[in-house]
Write a protein that holds these residues in place. Structure first.
Motif, short mmCIF file in Angstrom:
data_model
loop_
_atom_site.label_atom_id
_atom_site.label_comp_id
_atom_site.label_asym_id
_atom_site.label_seq_id
_atom_site.Cartn_x
_atom_site.Cartn_y
_atom_site.Cartn_z
N GLN A 88 55.56 27.15 30.56
CA GLN A 88 56.76 27.95 30.29
C GLN A 88 56.49 29.09 29.31
OE1 GLN A 88 59.41 27.10 32.23
NE2 GLN A 88 58.01 25.56 33.02
N ASP A 89 55.32 29.70 29.43
CA ASP A 89 54.98 30.86 28.60
C ASP A 89 54.52 32.00 29.50
OD1 ASP A 89 54.21 32.69 26.72
OD2 ASP A 89 52.63 31.47 25.81
N PRO A 90 55.47 32.61 30.23
CA PRO A 90 55.08 33.66 31.18
C PRO A 90 54.55 34.91 30.51
CG PRO A 90 57.47 33.57 30.96
CD PRO A 90 56.92 32.39 30.21
N PHE A 91 54.89 35.13 29.25
CA PHE A 91 54.41 36.34 28.56
C PHE A 91 52.89 36.28 28.36
CE2 PHE A 91 58.83 35.66 27.30
CZ PHE A 91 59.38 36.88 27.66
N SER A 92 52.38 35.12 27.93
CA SER A 92 50.93 34.98 27.80
C SER A 92 50.26 34.99 29.16
CB SER A 92 50.60 33.67 27.06
OG SER A 92 51.11 33.69 25.75
N ALA A 93 50.90 34.37 30.16
CA ALA A 93 50.35 34.39 31.52
C ALA A 93 50.27 35.82 32.03
CB ALA A 93 51.22 33.55 32.44
N ARG A 94 51.30 36.60 31.77
CA ARG A 94 51.31 38.01 32.20
C ARG A 94 50.12 38.76 31.61
NH1 ARG A 94 55.91 41.16 29.32
NH2 ARG A 94 54.45 40.69 27.63
N ASP A 95 49.82 38.51 30.34
CA ASP A 95 48.69 39.19 29.70
C ASP A 95 47.37 38.81 30.35
OD1 ASP A 95 50.50 40.35 27.98
OD2 ASP A 95 50.16 38.91 26.36
N ASP A 96 47.21 37.52 30.69
CA ASP A 96 45.96 37.08 31.32
C ASP A 96 45.81 37.68 32.72
OD1 ASP A 96 44.89 35.69 29.26
OD2 ASP A 96 45.37 33.70 30.01
N PHE A 97 46.87 37.61 33.53
CA PHE A 97 46.79 38.16 34.89
C PHE A 97 46.60 39.68 34.85
CE2 PHE A 97 49.72 34.42 36.00
CZ PHE A 97 48.64 33.59 36.25
N ASN A 98 47.27 40.31 33.89
CA ASN A 98 47.16 41.76 33.77
C ASN A 98 45.74 42.19 33.44
OD1 ASN A 98 48.44 44.23 33.96
ND2 ASN A 98 50.01 43.73 32.48
N LYS A 99 45.06 41.39 32.62
CA LYS A 99 43.69 41.72 32.26
C LYS A 99 42.78 41.73 33.49
CE LYS A 99 39.97 40.49 29.07
NZ LYS A 99 39.88 41.88 28.56
N ILE A 100 43.03 40.77 34.39
CA ILE A 100 42.23 40.72 35.62
C ILE A 100 42.45 41.97 36.44
CG2 ILE A 100 41.86 39.46 37.76
CD1 ILE A 100 42.86 36.95 36.27
N ILE A 101 43.72 42.35 36.59
CA ILE A 101 44.04 43.55 37.38
C ILE A 101 43.40 44.78 36.75
CG2 ILE A 101 45.91 45.03 38.19
CD1 ILE A 101 45.79 42.36 39.62
N GLN A 102 43.52 44.91 35.44
CA GLN A 102 42.96 46.06 34.75
C GLN A 102 41.44 46.13 34.90
OE1 GLN A 102 44.80 48.51 33.41
NE2 GLN A 102 46.59 47.35 34.12
N ASN A 103 40.80 44.96 34.93
CA ASN A 103 39.35 44.93 35.07
C ASN A 103 38.88 45.49 36.40
OD1 ASN A 103 39.02 43.82 32.56
ND2 ASN A 103 38.77 41.71 33.29
N HIS A 104 39.78 45.52 37.40
CA HIS A 104 39.36 45.95 38.73
C HIS A 104 40.01 47.26 39.18
CE1 HIS A 104 37.08 42.32 39.58
NE2 HIS A 104 38.03 41.64 38.98
N LEU A 105 40.62 47.96 38.26
CA LEU A 105 41.24 49.23 38.63
C LEU A 105 40.21 50.25 39.10
CD1 LEU A 105 44.00 49.72 35.89
CD2 LEU A 105 44.29 49.13 38.30
N ASP A 106 39.01 50.18 38.54
CA ASP A 106 37.98 51.17 38.87
C ASP A 106 36.98 50.66 39.90
OD1 ASP A 106 39.10 52.88 36.98
OD2 ASP A 106 37.91 52.03 35.35
N ASP A 107 37.24 49.48 40.49
CA ASP A 107 36.32 48.97 41.50
C ASP A 107 36.31 49.87 42.72
OD1 ASP A 107 35.79 46.92 39.86
OD2 ASP A 107 36.63 45.33 41.12
N GLU A 108 35.12 50.13 43.24
CA GLU A 108 35.03 50.94 44.46
C GLU A 108 35.55 50.16 45.67
OE1 GLU A 108 31.07 52.31 44.94
OE2 GLU A 108 31.06 53.49 43.08
N LYS A 109 35.32 48.87 45.66
CA LYS A 109 35.81 48.04 46.76
C LYS A 109 36.94 47.14 46.24
CE LYS A 109 31.37 47.82 49.16
NZ LYS A 109 30.32 46.93 49.70
N ASN A 110 37.85 46.83 47.15
CA ASN A 110 38.96 45.96 46.75
C ASN A 110 38.44 44.57 46.41
OD1 ASN A 110 40.96 47.88 47.12
ND2 ASN A 110 41.19 47.38 49.29
N ASN A 111 38.88 44.06 45.31
CA ASN A 111 38.54 42.69 44.94
C ASN A 111 39.21 41.75 45.95
OD1 ASN A 111 38.57 40.09 43.80
ND2 ASN A 111 38.37 40.95 41.75
N PRO A 112 38.45 40.83 46.57
CA PRO A 112 39.07 39.95 47.57
C PRO A 112 40.19 39.10 47.01
CG PRO A 112 36.89 39.16 46.94
CD PRO A 112 37.04 40.54 46.38
N ASP A 113 40.24 38.96 45.68
CA ASP A 113 41.28 38.14 45.07
C ASP A 113 42.46 38.97 44.58
OD1 ASP A 113 38.76 36.04 43.66
OD2 ASP A 113 40.00 35.66 45.41
#
Length: 517
Positions: free
Chosen positions: A192-217
């Motif tokens: 029941q802590d979606p704010f911390s979950a949001r930060d973790d998921f957001n970090k993953i997305i941010q890590n792949h913003l510059d990927d040349e290929k789409n991350n399969p996940d």
């Protein structure tokens, strides 16, 4: 002349069934051998899982080597025993192979204990698995696999805080591994802590913003990030969170347009934002979800509520149809009947023909009846059925239902206010005043003060009425209706100056577009 057949080149003919039993028996023997290793490890009176594992594996290898030798003495079951022993030894060798460090990062002892932990986990012996993996961490504190495994084990036992702590240790050791953030984010969601979950998921997305290929996940990460934003919105009430949820659900849909869950969750985000446009978008998404999966009652239920919120005649009809579809899937859910009853009530209020309106009021009563049969303490259903009775001309039954709603939920201000309205409409103004006063004691609000003022006005207690209207104006000083009623009371008391002041205020408000309803 007797001849002798040369059997040296003749192939052994085996019954396929017997071969199947041999292979099955050998496989079972191999599994039992691994389970026995773990059982012995658990029983040994030695604290160290490293020492336990080494001793038992050594003894087990000796036993099976002896078994291979002894199998040569048993001719009838020789092949079976050889296969069984070979598979058993192969299972042990696989364990030993797993002990080899990965890329040289883990020590041999820690890796040995880690494998022991994984095996215990496989057989759902989590108590030993946790102790073993914690020993592995003490032997090698620089390997992220061990705290990650501990995080998984504690997550399975719903000990979310410990799971988060261990995943955090794993992230410290390997801060570039997306899956660790993803797993910790999932634990945060369940904790029941979606704010911390949001930060973790957001970090993953941010890590792949510059990927040349789409991350399969990306599809999965975007979905969970969107869900985290939606949960944040539930807690914060901020439209910005719902807007972000809509954005990331949309990105997940771009990757996979055949996932009904994505459309459903985006629709929930639109519904929470409210407004005609958002509700229309929600209907479109729920319709797509139903097109993909037409056997999910929740989709019909949510679309029915959304149609109801739109509030048009056809919308109420569509709402009724959706609840009917939900009931066909599951006919034992009280909310489905309640909302279908409310939808009939809403449509009745828009009917131009009185007979058609009465038919809809009766249908609403029928549905509320079923909902109350399922739950005889369904207070809000008694409240709604009371008004259906009232508008169909049955005041007495309506009054009984409203009293029952109050009895079931004595602290609900709406029920007390509605009961006051019933008494008011039945010309029982003193009883109405009592109910309005109870509602005000529970939670003061402008509407109850206004109704209280009207009840005093009916009893010609103008001074008390003025006081009640004045209190109502404290909650909404630009309410033209409140001012007009107070002005009337001032006039009836002969206080024309104050009556004139209220009329001037009304004229100023009307000049800005305010109307008296």
């Amino acid at each position: 002349m007797r001849t002798y057949e040369d059997k040296s080149n003749k192939k052994d003919e085996k019954n396929p069934i017997s071969v199947m039993f041999i292979i099955a028996g050998a496989a079972i023997t191999g599994i039992v051998s691994v389970a026995s290793v773990l059982f012995l490890i658990a029983l040994l009176p030695i604290k160290s899982y490293k020492d336990k594992t080494i001793i038992v594996l050594f003894l087990w290898i000796v036993v099976f080597m002896a078994a291979i030798s002894s199998s040569n003495l048993i001719s009838s079951w020789k092949n079976f025993i050889k296969i069984a022993n070979s598979l058993s030894i192969l299972s042990i060798l696989c364990l030993l192979f797993l002990i080899i460090p990965i890329n040289g990062t883990a020590s041999m002892s820690a890796r040995l204990v880690y494998v022991s932990s994984k095996c215990f986990s496989f057989f759902s012996v989590n108590s030993h698995a946790k102790m073993a993996v914690e020993e592995a961490m003490s032997l090698n504190s620089k390997q992220y696999l061990y705290p990650a495994e501990a995080g998984r084990l504690y997550y399975e036992e719903k000990d979310y805080q410990k799971s988060i702590d261990y995943y955090s240790k794993a992230i410290e050791l390997n801060p570039d591994l997306d899956m660790l953030y993803f797993k910790r984010g999932r634990v945060y969601m369940d904790n029941q802590d979606p704010f911390s979950a949001r930060d973790d998921f957001n970090k993953i997305i941010q890590n792949h913003l510059d990927d040349e290929k789409n991350n399969p996940d990306d599809e999965e990460y975007n979905y969970w990030l969107a869900k985290a934003y939606l949960e944040c919105g539930y807690k914060s009430g901020e439209n910005e969170d719902y807007e972000k949820a809509i954005e990331y659900f949309g990105k997940a849909i771009d990757v996979n347009q055949n996932n009904d869950e994505y459309y459903y969750q985006r629709a929930r985000s639109y519904i929470e934002m409210g407004g005609s446009e958002n509700n229309t978008n929600a209907v479109e998404d729920l319709t797509k979800a139903i097109d993909i999966n037409d056997n999910n009652e929740e989709y019909y239920y949510q679309r029915g509520i959304t149609y109801y919120n739109l509030g048009g005649y056809n919308d109420y009809t569509n709402s009724i149809n959706d609840y009917t579809a939900a009931i066909k899937i599951n006919d034992n859910i009280k909310e489905y009947y309640y909302w279908r009853g409310v939808s009939y009530f809403g449509r009745a209020s828009l009917r131009k023909n009185d007979n058609d309106a009465l038919e809809d009021y009766q249908e609403s009563i029928n549905n509320f009846d079923i909902a109350i049969e399922i739950d005889q303490e369904y207070a809000t259903c008694y409240n709604e059925r009371a008004w259906s009775y009232y508008w169909s001309g049955n005041y007495e039954d309506g009054l009984m239902d409203m009293k029952q709603a109050v009895n079931l939920d004595e602290n609900n201000i709406d029920y007390h206010c509605n009961l006051g309205n019933f008494y008011y409409n039945g010309d029982e103004f003193k009883k109405a005043i009592k109910e309005y006063q109870i509602a005000i004691e529970l939670e003061p609000n402008g509407n109850c003060y206004f109704n209280l003022g009207d009840a005093y006005y009916k009893l010609k207690n103008y001074e008390e009425a003025i006081e009640a209207y004045t209190n109502a104006l404290e909650y909404n000083e630009s309410n033209v209706l409140y001012l007009s009623r107070r002005s009337l009371c001032y006039s009836l008391m002969g206080n024309y100056e104050k009556s004139r002041d209220d009329l001037k205020s009304i004229m100023q408000l009307q000049a800005r577009g305010k109307e008296i309803f």
